[in-house]
Design a protein around this motif. Structure first.
Motif, PDB file in Angstrom:
ATOM      1  N   VAL A   1       0.854  -1.200   0.000  1.00  0.00           N
ATOM      2  CA  VAL A   1       0.000   0.000   0.000  1.00  0.00           C
ATOM      3  C   VAL A   1       0.886   1.244   0.000  1.00  0.00           C
ATOM      4  O   VAL A   1       0.656   2.192  -0.757  1.00  0.00           O
ATOM      5  N   GLU A   2       1.916   1.203   0.834  1.00  0.00           N
ATOM      6  CA  GLU A   2       2.831   2.353   0.910  1.00  0.00           C
ATOM      7  C   GLU A   2       3.615   2.521  -0.391  1.00  0.00           C
ATOM      8  O   GLU A   2       3.865   3.641  -0.827  1.00  0.00           O
ATOM      9  N   VAL A   3       4.004   1.388  -0.985  1.00  0.00           N
ATOM     10  CA  VAL A   3       4.706   1.461  -2.276  1.00  0.00           C
ATOM     11  C   VAL A   3       3.822   2.150  -3.311  1.00  0.00           C
ATOM     12  O   VAL A   3       4.257   3.053  -4.030  1.00  0.00           O
ATOM     13  N   ALA A   4       2.554   1.729  -3.346  1.00  0.00           N
ATOM     14  CA  ALA A   4       1.620   2.321  -4.318  1.00  0.00           C
ATOM     15  C   ALA A   4       1.436   3.810  -4.049  1.00  0.00           C
ATOM     16  O   ALA A   4       1.481   4.632  -4.968  1.00  0.00           O
ATOM     17  N   LEU A   5       1.254   4.153  -2.773  1.00  0.00           N
ATOM     18  CA  LEU A   5       1.054   5.565  -2.425  1.00  0.00           C
ATOM     19  C   LEU A   5       2.291   6.390  -2.779  1.00  0.00           C
ATOM     20  O   LEU A   5       2.188   7.501  -3.301  1.00  0.00           O
ATOM     21  N   ASP A   6       3.454   5.807  -2.515  1.00  0.00           N
ATOM     22  CA  ASP A   6       4.691   6.512  -2.814  1.00  0.00           C
ATOM     23  C   ASP A   6       4.834   6.735  -4.328  1.00  0.00           C
ATOM     24  O   ASP A   6       5.258   7.808  -4.769  1.00  0.00           O
ATOM     25  N   LYS A   7       4.476   5.706  -5.096  1.00  0.00           N
ATOM     26  CA  LYS A   7       4.529   5.833  -6.564  1.00  0.00           C
ATOM     27  C   LYS A   7       3.610   6.959  -7.037  1.00  0.00           C
ATOM     28  O   LYS A   7       3.941   7.707  -7.962  1.00  0.00           O
ATOM     29  N   ILE A   8       2.445   7.058  -6.418  1.00  0.00           N
ATOM     30  CA  ILE A   8       1.501   8.122  -6.818  1.00  0.00           C
ATOM     31  C   ILE A   8       2.058   9.488  -6.433  1.00  0.00           C
ATOM     32  O   ILE A   8       2.085  10.418  -7.250  1.00  0.00           O
ATOM     33  N   LYS A   9       2.535   9.594  -5.204  1.00  0.00           N
ATOM     34  CA  LYS A   9       2.950  10.909  -4.692  1.00  0.00           C
ATOM     35  C   LYS A   9       4.167  11.470  -5.424  1.00  0.00           C
ATOM     36  O   LYS A   9       4.397  12.678  -5.397  1.00  0.00           O
ATOM     37  N   THR A  10       4.938  10.586  -6.056  1.00  0.00           N
ATOM     38  CA  THR A  10       6.137  11.065  -6.754  1.00  0.00           C
ATOM     39  C   THR A  10       5.917  11.236  -8.266  1.00  0.00           C
ATOM     40  O   THR A  10       6.856  11.481  -9.008  1.00  0.00           O
ATOM     41  N   ILE A  11       4.660  11.112  -8.690  1.00  0.00           N
ATOM     42  CA  ILE A  11       4.363  11.379 -10.108  1.00  0.00           C
ATOM     43  C   ILE A  11       4.684  12.834 -10.394  1.00  0.00           C
ATOM     44  O   ILE A  11       4.339  13.730  -9.612  1.00  0.00           O
ATOM     45  N   SER A  12       5.355  13.058 -11.520  1.00  0.00           N
ATOM     46  CA  SER A  12       5.578  14.452 -11.899  1.00  0.00           C
ATOM     47  C   SER A  12       5.103  14.670 -13.329  1.00  0.00           C
ATOM     48  O   SER A  12       5.090  13.747 -14.146  1.00  0.00           O
ATOM     49  N   GLY A  13       4.646  15.876 -13.589  1.00  0.00           N
ATOM     50  CA  GLY A  13       4.106  16.210 -14.908  1.00  0.00           C
ATOM     51  C   GLY A  13       2.591  16.222 -14.869  1.00  0.00           C
ATOM     52  O   GLY A  13       1.989  16.706 -13.925  1.00  0.00           O
ATOM     53  N   LYS A  14       1.980  15.674 -15.915  1.00  0.00           N
ATOM     54  CA  LYS A  14       0.526  15.690 -16.026  1.00  0.00           C
ATOM     55  C   LYS A  14      -0.030  14.315 -15.667  1.00  0.00           C
ATOM     56  O   LYS A  14       0.574  13.289 -15.967  1.00  0.00           O
ATOM     57  N   LEU A  15      -1.172  14.337 -15.013  1.00  0.00           N
ATOM     58  CA  LEU A  15      -1.738  13.094 -14.472  1.00  0.00           C
ATOM     59  C   LEU A  15      -3.202  12.947 -14.857  1.00  0.00           C
ATOM     60  O   LEU A  15      -4.025  13.838 -14.604  1.00  0.00           O
ATOM     61  N   TYR A  16      -3.519  11.815 -15.468  1.00  0.00           N
ATOM     62  CA  TYR A  16      -4.906  11.451 -15.762  1.00  0.00           C
ATOM     63  C   TYR A  16      -5.262  10.263 -14.871  1.00  0.00           C
ATOM     64  O   TYR A  16      -4.478   9.329 -14.733  1.00  0.00           O
ATOM     65  N   ILE A  17      -6.456  10.292 -14.285  1.00  0.00           N
ATOM     66  CA  ILE A  17      -6.862   9.224 -13.365  1.00  0.00           C
ATOM     67  C   ILE A  17      -8.066   8.478 -13.938  1.00  0.00           C
ATOM     68  O   ILE A  17      -9.104   9.078 -14.199  1.00  0.00           O
ATOM     69  N   THR A  18      -7.897   7.170 -14.162  1.00  0.00           N
ATOM     70  CA  THR A  18      -9.026   6.359 -14.611  1.00  0.00           C
ATOM     71  C   THR A  18      -9.324   5.280 -13.572  1.00  0.00           C
ATOM     72  O   THR A  18      -8.435   4.558 -13.129  1.00  0.00           O
ATOM     73  N   PHE A  19     -10.584   5.212 -13.176  1.00  0.00           N
ATOM     74  CA  PHE A  19     -10.997   4.283 -12.118  1.00  0.00           C
ATOM     75  C   PHE A  19     -12.056   3.350 -12.688  1.00  0.00           C
ATOM     76  O   PHE A  19     -13.179   3.765 -12.965  1.00  0.00           O
ATOM     77  N   ASP A  20     -11.653   2.088 -12.889  1.00  0.00           N
ATOM     78  CA  ASP A  20     -12.611   1.060 -13.281  1.00  0.00           C
ATOM     79  C   ASP A  20     -13.240   0.552 -11.996  1.00  0.00           C
ATOM     80  O   ASP A  20     -12.540   0.067 -11.096  1.00  0.00           O
ATOM     81  N   ILE A  21     -14.566   0.643 -11.928  1.00  0.00           N
ATOM     82  CA  ILE A  21     -15.262   0.357 -10.668  1.00  0.00           C
ATOM     83  C   ILE A  21     -15.009  -1.089 -10.199  1.00  0.00           C
ATOM     84  O   ILE A  21     -15.094  -1.388  -9.008  1.00  0.00           O
ATOM     85  N   ASP A  22     -14.639  -1.977 -11.144  1.00  0.00           N
ATOM     86  CA  ASP A  22     -14.380  -3.366 -10.739  1.00  0.00           C
ATOM     87  C   ASP A  22     -13.068  -3.528  -9.971  1.00  0.00           C
ATOM     88  O   ASP A  22     -12.750  -4.617  -9.496  1.00  0.00           O
ATOM     89  N   ALA A  23     -12.321  -2.447  -9.806  1.00  0.00           N
ATOM     90  CA  ALA A  23     -11.164  -2.473  -8.911  1.00  0.00           C
ATOM     91  C   ALA A  23     -11.608  -2.729  -7.474  1.00  0.00           C
ATOM     92  O   ALA A  23     -10.887  -3.321  -6.677  1.00  0.00           O
ATOM     93  N   LEU A  24     -12.821  -2.282  -7.159  1.00  0.00           N
ATOM     94  CA  LEU A  24     -13.327  -2.394  -5.789  1.00  0.00           C
ATOM     95  C   LEU A  24     -13.764  -3.824  -5.475  1.00  0.00           C
ATOM     96  O   LEU A  24     -14.056  -4.612  -6.380  1.00  0.00           O
ATOM     97  N   GLU A  25     -13.850  -4.136  -4.195  1.00  0.00           N
ATOM     98  CA  GLU A  25     -14.395  -5.422  -3.779  1.00  0.00           C
ATOM     99  C   GLU A  25     -15.835  -5.520  -4.285  1.00  0.00           C
ATOM    100  O   GLU A  25     -16.558  -4.523  -4.339  1.00  0.00           O
ATOM    101  N   VAL A  26     -16.228  -6.739  -4.676  1.00  0.00           N
ATOM    102  CA  VAL A  26     -17.486  -6.892  -5.413  1.00  0.00           C
ATOM    103  C   VAL A  26     -18.734  -6.450  -4.653  1.00  0.00           C
ATOM    104  O   VAL A  26     -19.718  -6.051  -5.272  1.00  0.00           O
ATOM    105  N   HIS A  27     -18.700  -6.468  -3.328  1.00  0.00           N
ATOM    106  CA  HIS A  27     -19.930  -6.058  -2.633  1.00  0.00           C
ATOM    107  C   HIS A  27     -20.215  -4.565  -2.841  1.00  0.00           C
ATOM    108  O   HIS A  27     -21.343  -4.119  -2.683  1.00  0.00           O
ATOM    109  N   LEU A  28     -19.187  -3.814  -3.205  1.00  0.00           N
ATOM    110  CA  LEU A  28     -19.376  -2.382  -3.449  1.00  0.00           C
ATOM    111  C   LEU A  28     -19.940  -2.111  -4.842  1.00  0.00           C
ATOM    112  O   LEU A  28     -20.482  -1.034  -5.094  1.00  0.00           O
TER     113      LEU A  28
END
Ligand SMILES: [Mn+2]
Length: 310
Positions: free
Chosen positions: A208-235
Motif C-alpha cells: 500500500v505504501e509502495v503504491a502511495l509513494d509511486k503516486i505521490k512522486t508522479i511528476s508532470g501531467k496526471l490522468y486518473i481512470t478508475f474502473d469500478i471493478d477495482a473495488l471489492e465486489v460487494h461495493l
C-alpha cells in the motif's frame, strides 16, 4: 443533498453552470460497445447522476461544502444509429477537448473502459505541451493491456495498451488481479508500466505504501481512470466483469486522494469512472460510483483551495 427531481440531470442536484463559467464538466458516455460479459454499462451514466442527488453535499473528510462546486452537465454522448466505435470515440474526443478548452476539468462517466483512451487524448491535446510527461493512474481489477480483444483494438480490455500506443509516458496500475500471462509479462518488461497487484496489496501491507509513494512522486501531467471493478465486489456487484478480491473503499480512496491531493509535482488533467452496471432491486452500484465521483471533485477542489491559500 441538493434538491432531487424525478429524473436528475445535474450532478449532485446542484444547478447547472454554463460552460464558460464552470470549473468541472461531468461528461456522460453511455457507451458499451465492447463489454465482454455483463451488459448495461450504457445505462450507468444517467443512473450515477440520478444517484448523485442522494449524496450529501458536505464532505467531512476535506471539510468542504460541495455546493460551491461550479459544475457543467453537457448532454450525454449517445452512440448514434449505425455509428461504429472509432467514430464514437473520435466524437467523444472532440467534445471532451472542447470542454477542456473552455477551462473545465472533464470527469467522464462510462460506459465501458474503451472510452478512456479518447478522454486521455482530449485532455492531452488541450492541457499538455508536446514534451509534457504524462502519467495515467489506472485503478482496476484488470490489466487492460491486450493489444486487441474480440477482434477490436478499441475493446475495454485494451484501454491501457492504447494509451501507451498513443504516447502516454507512464501507466501506474493499482489493484490488478486479472489478465492473461502476456499482459503481466508486458507490465514486467515495459518500463513505462508499473503495477501493484491486488494480491500484493493483500499480502504485504507495505505494498500500500509502495503504491502511495509511486503516486505521490508522479511528476508532470496526471490522468486518473478508475474502473469500478477495482473495488471489492460487494461495493459494485453490477459491473461488466466482476472480480473478487478487490480494494476496500477506504484503501481505494487513499489512492484517489493521493492522486488528486498529494502529488506536489503533478497536475491532474482529467479523470473517469467506468464499467458500472445498474441492477434491478439495488442502487448500490450507481451510488458507489456517484460517491466516488463526488470524492474526485471534493479532492480536486480541496487541492485547488489549498494551492490558492499558499
Ligand atoms: Mn478496465
Amino acid at each position: 443533498m441538493g434538491t432531487p427531481t424525478a429524473t436528475q440531470t445535474t450532478f449532485l442536484a446542484i444547478p447547472d453552470r454554463e460552460a464558460g463559467v464552470a470549473s468541472y464538466a461531468i461528461l456522460q458516455l453511455p457507451y458499451e460497445g465492447s463489454v465482454s460479459y455483463g451488459q448495461g454499462t450504457a445505462l450507468a451514466p444517467s443512473a450515477i447522476v440520478n444517484a448523485s442527488a442522494q449524496v450529501e453535499l458536505y464532505d467531512p473528510e476535506v471539510e468542504l461544502d460541495l455546493e460551491i462546486l461550479n459544475i457543467h452537465n453537457p448532454a450525454p454522448i449517445e452512440q448514434l444509429e449505425g455509428e461504429d466505435v472509432e467514430d464514437y470515440l473520435n466524437r467523444a474526443d472532440t467534445i471532451a477537448k472542447d470542454l477542456h478548452d473552455q477551462g473545465m476539468l472533464v470527469l467522464g462517466l462510462g460506459g465501458d473502459h474503451s472510452i478512456t483512451p479518447a478522454l486521455v487524448r482530449a485532455a492531452r491535446a488541450s492541457r499538455c505541451a508536446p514534451d509534457d510527461h504524462v502519467t495515467v493512474l489506472h485503478i482496476d481489477a484488470h490489466a487492460d493491456l491486450r493489444d486487441s480483444y474480440d477482434g477490436s483494438k478499441h475493446s475495454h480490455a485494451c484501454a491501457m495498451k492504447r494509451v501507451l500506443d498513443d504516447g502516454v509516458d507512464r501507466v501506474l496500475s493499482i489493484g490488478i488481479r486479472s489478465g492473461e500471462k502476456a499482459e503481466f509479462e508486458l507490465s514486467d518488461t515495459d518500463e513505462r508500466i508499473f503495477t501493484v497487484t491486488a494480491q500484493d496489496l493483500h499480502k504485504y501491507p507495505s505494498a500500500v505504501e509502495v503504491a502511495l509513494d509511486k503516486i505521490k512522486t508522479i511528476s508532470g501531467k496526471l490522468y486518473i481512470t478508475f474502473d469500478i471493478d477495482a473495488l471489492e465486489v460487494h461495493l459494485c456487484p453490477g459491473t461488466g466483469t466482476p472480480e473478487p478480491g478487490g480494494l476496500g473503499w477506504w484503501d481505494a480512496l487513499r489512492f484517489v486522494r493521493a492522486g488528486f491531493m498529494e502529488t506536489p509535482n503533478a497536475q491532474v488533467i482529467g479523470a473517469d469512472i467506468v464499467e458500472t452496471v445498474p441492477m434491478q432491486g439495488t442502487s448500490v452500484n450507481e451510488f458507489t460510483a456517484a460517491k466516488l465521483a463526488t470524492k474526485f471533485l471534493a479532492y480536486h477542489k480541496a487541492r485547488r483551495l489549498e494551492l490558492d491559500t499558499h
